[in-house]
Enzyme design. Structure first.
Site, PDB file in Angstrom:
ATOM      1  N   HIS A   1       0.859  -1.182   0.000  1.00 20.14           N
ATOM      2  CA  HIS A   1       0.000   0.000   0.000  1.00 20.14           C
ATOM      3  C   HIS A   1       0.892   1.227   0.000  1.00 20.14           C
ATOM      4  O   HIS A   1       1.950   1.211   0.626  1.00 20.14           O
ATOM      5  CB  HIS A   1      -0.885  -0.011   1.261  1.00 20.14           C
TER       6      HIS A   1
ATOM      7  N   ASP B   1      -7.901  -5.407  -0.024  1.00 19.72           N
ATOM      8  CA  ASP B   1      -8.381  -6.213  -1.143  1.00 19.72           C
ATOM      9  C   ASP B   1      -8.057  -7.698  -1.028  1.00 19.72           C
ATOM     10  O   ASP B   1      -8.586  -8.504  -1.780  1.00 19.72           O
ATOM     11  CB  ASP B   1      -7.757  -5.703  -2.456  1.00 19.72           C
TER      12      ASP B   1
HETATM   13  N1  ACO Z   1       4.189  -7.989  -3.960  1.00 22.47           N
HETATM   14  C1  ACO Z   1       5.515  -8.047  -4.000  1.00 22.47           C
HETATM   15  N2  ACO Z   1       6.330  -6.979  -3.868  1.00 22.47           N
HETATM   16  C2  ACO Z   1       5.748  -5.798  -3.684  1.00 22.47           C
HETATM   17  C3  ACO Z   1       4.357  -5.661  -3.621  1.00 22.47           C
HETATM   18  C4  ACO Z   1       3.578  -6.819  -3.760  1.00 22.47           C
HETATM   19  N3  ACO Z   1       2.244  -6.764  -3.714  1.00 22.47           N
HETATM   20  N4  ACO Z   1       4.058  -4.363  -3.421  1.00 22.47           N
HETATM   21  C5  ACO Z   1       5.217  -3.705  -3.388  1.00 22.47           C
HETATM   22  N5  ACO Z   1       6.235  -4.571  -3.540  1.00 22.47           N
HETATM   23  C6  ACO Z   1       7.659  -4.243  -3.553  1.00 22.47           C
HETATM   24  C7  ACO Z   1       8.015  -3.455  -4.805  1.00 22.47           C
HETATM   25  O1  ACO Z   1       8.367  -4.298  -5.863  1.00 22.47           O
HETATM   26  C8  ACO Z   1       9.153  -2.614  -4.302  1.00 22.47           C
HETATM   27  O2  ACO Z   1      10.295  -3.421  -4.258  1.00 22.47           O
HETATM   28  P1  ACO Z   1      11.771  -2.794  -4.543  1.00 22.47           P
HETATM   29  O3  ACO Z   1      11.966  -1.802  -3.435  1.00 22.47           O
HETATM   30  O4  ACO Z   1      12.642  -3.978  -4.482  1.00 22.47           O
HETATM   31  O5  ACO Z   1      11.664  -2.166  -5.903  1.00 22.47           O
HETATM   32  C9  ACO Z   1       8.774  -2.302  -2.865  1.00 22.47           C
HETATM   33  O6  ACO Z   1       7.900  -3.372  -2.463  1.00 22.47           O
HETATM   34  C10 ACO Z   1       8.074  -0.980  -2.680  1.00 22.47           C
HETATM   35  O7  ACO Z   1       6.990  -0.931  -3.554  1.00 22.47           O
HETATM   36  P2  ACO Z   1       6.498   0.371  -4.287  1.00 22.47           P
HETATM   37  O8  ACO Z   1       6.158   0.048  -5.698  1.00 22.47           O
HETATM   38  O9  ACO Z   1       7.443   1.498  -4.030  1.00 22.47           O
HETATM   39  O10 ACO Z   1       5.193   0.709  -3.510  1.00 22.47           O
HETATM   40  P3  ACO Z   1       4.139   1.762  -3.988  1.00 22.47           P
HETATM   41  O11 ACO Z   1       3.770   2.526  -2.770  1.00 22.47           O
HETATM   42  O12 ACO Z   1       4.568   2.525  -5.164  1.00 22.47           O
HETATM   43  O13 ACO Z   1       2.965   0.810  -4.485  1.00 22.47           O
HETATM   44  C11 ACO Z   1       1.121  -0.564  -4.563  1.00 22.47           C
HETATM   45  C12 ACO Z   1       1.890   0.485  -3.746  1.00 22.47           C
HETATM   46  C13 ACO Z   1       0.905  -0.090  -6.007  1.00 22.47           C
HETATM   47  C14 ACO Z   1      -0.239  -0.758  -3.908  1.00 22.47           C
HETATM   48  C15 ACO Z   1       1.934  -1.876  -4.584  1.00 22.47           C
HETATM   49  O14 ACO Z   1       2.155  -2.308  -3.264  1.00 22.47           O
HETATM   50  C16 ACO Z   1       1.254  -2.983  -5.392  1.00 22.47           C
HETATM   51  O15 ACO Z   1       1.413  -3.041  -6.610  1.00 22.47           O
HETATM   52  N6  ACO Z   1       0.467  -3.871  -4.696  1.00 22.47           N
HETATM   53  C17 ACO Z   1      -0.272  -4.887  -5.398  1.00 22.47           C
HETATM   54  C18 ACO Z   1      -1.589  -4.303  -5.935  1.00 22.47           C
HETATM   55  C19 ACO Z   1      -2.581  -4.042  -4.840  1.00 22.47           C
HETATM   56  O16 ACO Z   1      -2.822  -4.883  -3.972  1.00 22.47           O
HETATM   57  N7  ACO Z   1      -3.232  -2.862  -4.916  1.00 22.47           N
HETATM   58  C20 ACO Z   1      -4.283  -2.478  -3.962  1.00 22.47           C
HETATM   59  C21 ACO Z   1      -3.796  -1.369  -3.062  1.00 22.47           C
HETATM   60  S1  ACO Z   1      -4.981  -1.030  -1.822  1.00 22.47           S
HETATM   61  C22 ACO Z   1      -6.159  -0.211  -2.616  1.00 22.47           C
HETATM   62  O17 ACO Z   1      -5.986   0.445  -3.620  1.00 22.47           O
HETATM   63  C23 ACO Z   1      -7.498  -0.292  -2.037  1.00 22.47           C
END
Ligand code: ACO
Length: 380
Positions: free
Chosen positions: A262, A316
């Site tokens: 998140h 979710d």
């Molecule tokens: N699975 C595995 N790795 C993850 C996940 C995940 N679900 N989410 C983040 N990471 C990793 C990223 O790859 C990144 O790794 P790195 O530092 O090695 O590059 C690190 O964790 C940080 O992630 P960011 O992309 O910087 O996090 P950001 O805040 O930009 O993204 C997001 C948040 C888009 C929600 C992301 O966590 C994601 O894609 N999650 C999966 C989709 C999801 O569940 N969305 C629903 C969000 S809640 C909502 O909208 C109601």
């Protein structure tokens, strides 16, 4: 502006762009308040109708205030026949596309469409909150060759939605599950879709346009689309014993486990708890514990190392398993999220209009400069 000077905040990460009285999110502590009230109390003790009142008017209603508000919601559920016809035209599109199109079409029949005063915006918010389930249910039935079911004023918001989907009134427990789900999705500060809605409102565009924007932004798999993706993943996994290999392959290939992570929470999303418990209980009750077992395996065995990075389960992750057990198909999941979120978008538009400033950030241009324009006949 050139790149040497620009202090770029990609994704507007950590940028605070305005104030709000709608909800408080403490990402480190995993805390969420709506109008000051803890989401745990609201999920356990409140109803969606009460939450909409709380969001719109800033305080919990008395019984007579709630009764009057609920009556207004129930009386606002029907949609014009012309909008049903529009839904028939787009019957084959994704439910979110149909919702977006139908909300846009509703604007043509909205007497106060261009009145952005606070009172009119809240009245429109009540109507959109009430009409949303009618749209989603009508589209769902039409695409399956069935006629839409008219709203039933004897049922509450959640119960009526399930009734319009299936044609049968749900039992008390199922109705409560849907009600809690709507409560948990009602508002969440400056999330991407609310931000999109506020950008629309900041141009002094109307609430229907802002809600259409919100629906469009919510649709993506990195926002509201995650519940659908989680369920697809669980179905691909099929059985708990397959979860390990599936998840390790996914993560080693650079993939993300949907329903984790998140932008703001660096602890567990407080909304997840309520859906986790309900997913477990419902699965056991229905003799189908495998979805919950698959999800728990991912949470407890696979994703533990990611906690150090602040990646925890989000709202979710367990939602889809509940919808699935209720017989709701995956492509309706985001629409259900949208139905819960209409009050939050409305309130944020009210806040935007109240003390408006055009939301218009900058981009750091990094392309070529001052190129010579060559007439088309001289281009090689
Ligand atoms: N699975 C595995 N790795 C993850 C996940 C995940 N679900 N989410 C983040 N990471 C990793 C990223 O790859 C990144 O790794 P790195 O530092 O090695 O590059 C690190 O964790 C940080 O992630 P960011 O992309 O910087 O996090 P950001 O805040 O930009 O993204 C997001 C948040 C888009 C929600 C992301 O966590 C994601 O894609 N999650 C999966 C989709 C999801 O569940 N969305 C629903 C969000 S809640 C909502 O909208 C109601």
């Amino acid at each position: 502006m050139t790149s040497e000077k620009a202090d770029i905040k990609r994704g507007l990460k950590d940028v605070v762009f305005d104030t709000s009285e709608a909800s408080f999110v403490d990402g480190q502590a995993g805390k969420l308040l709506y109008r000051g009230y803890n989401i745990h109390d609201l999920a356990e003790r409140s109803t969606f109708e009460e939450i909409v009142y709380l969001l719109f008017y800033g305080e919990l209603p008395t019984q007579s205030q709630l009764d009057a508000f609920d009556a207004e919601l129930r009386a606002s559920r029907s949609i014009p026949d012309e909008v049903i016809e529009v839904i028939r035209v787009v019957a084959n599109s994704h439910p979110m596309d149909a919702l977006r199109t139908a909300v846009s079409a509703l604007a043509a029949f909205e007497p106060e469409v261009n009145d952005n005063s606070e009172a009119a915006t809240l009245r429109k918010g009540v109507r959109l909150t009430a009409q949303g389930p009618t749209i989603v249910a009508a589209h769902h039935r039409i695409r399956h060759g069935l006629e839409p079911v008219a709203p039933n004023p004897d049922l509450n918001h959640a119960g009526n939605f399930l009734y319009m989907l299936s044609g049968a009134a749900p039992d008390e427990e199922t109705q409560k599950l849907m009600d809690v789900d709507f409560i948990l999705h009602a508002e969440h500060s400056s999330n991407a879709s609310a931000f999109g809605a506020r950008v629309a409102a900041s141009t002094l565009s109307d609430l229907h346009s802002a809600v259409v924007t919100g629906i469009g932004v919510l649709k993506g798999p990195w926002h509201g689309g995650a519940a659908e993706e989680v369920m697809k993943m669980a179905m691909e996994i099929g059985q708990p014993e397959n979860a390990d290999e599936y998840a390790r392959n996914l993560l080693e290939g650079g993939g993300r486990v949907m329903g984790f992570g998140h932008r703001v929470y660096r602890a567990e999303d407080p909304r997840a708890r309520h859906l986790r418990e309900r997913s477990r209980d419902l699965g056991e009750k229905m003799g189908q514990p495998h979805w919950f077992q698959i999800l728990r395996y991912l949470e407890e065995q696979i994703m533990v190392p990611y906690r150090a990075k602040g990646i925890f389960v989000n709202v979710d992750f367990f939602a889809g398993s509940i919808y699935n057990l209720l017989g709701i198909p995956e492509d309706l999941f985001i629409s259900i999220f949208a139905l819960g979120r209409i009050p939050g978008w409305t309130l944020q538009c009210v806040e935007q209009y109240r003390d408006n400033i055009l939301i218009r950030p900058l981009l750091d241009y990094q392309g070529p400069m001052d190129l010579e324009y060559v007439p088309i006949e001289q281009r090689g």
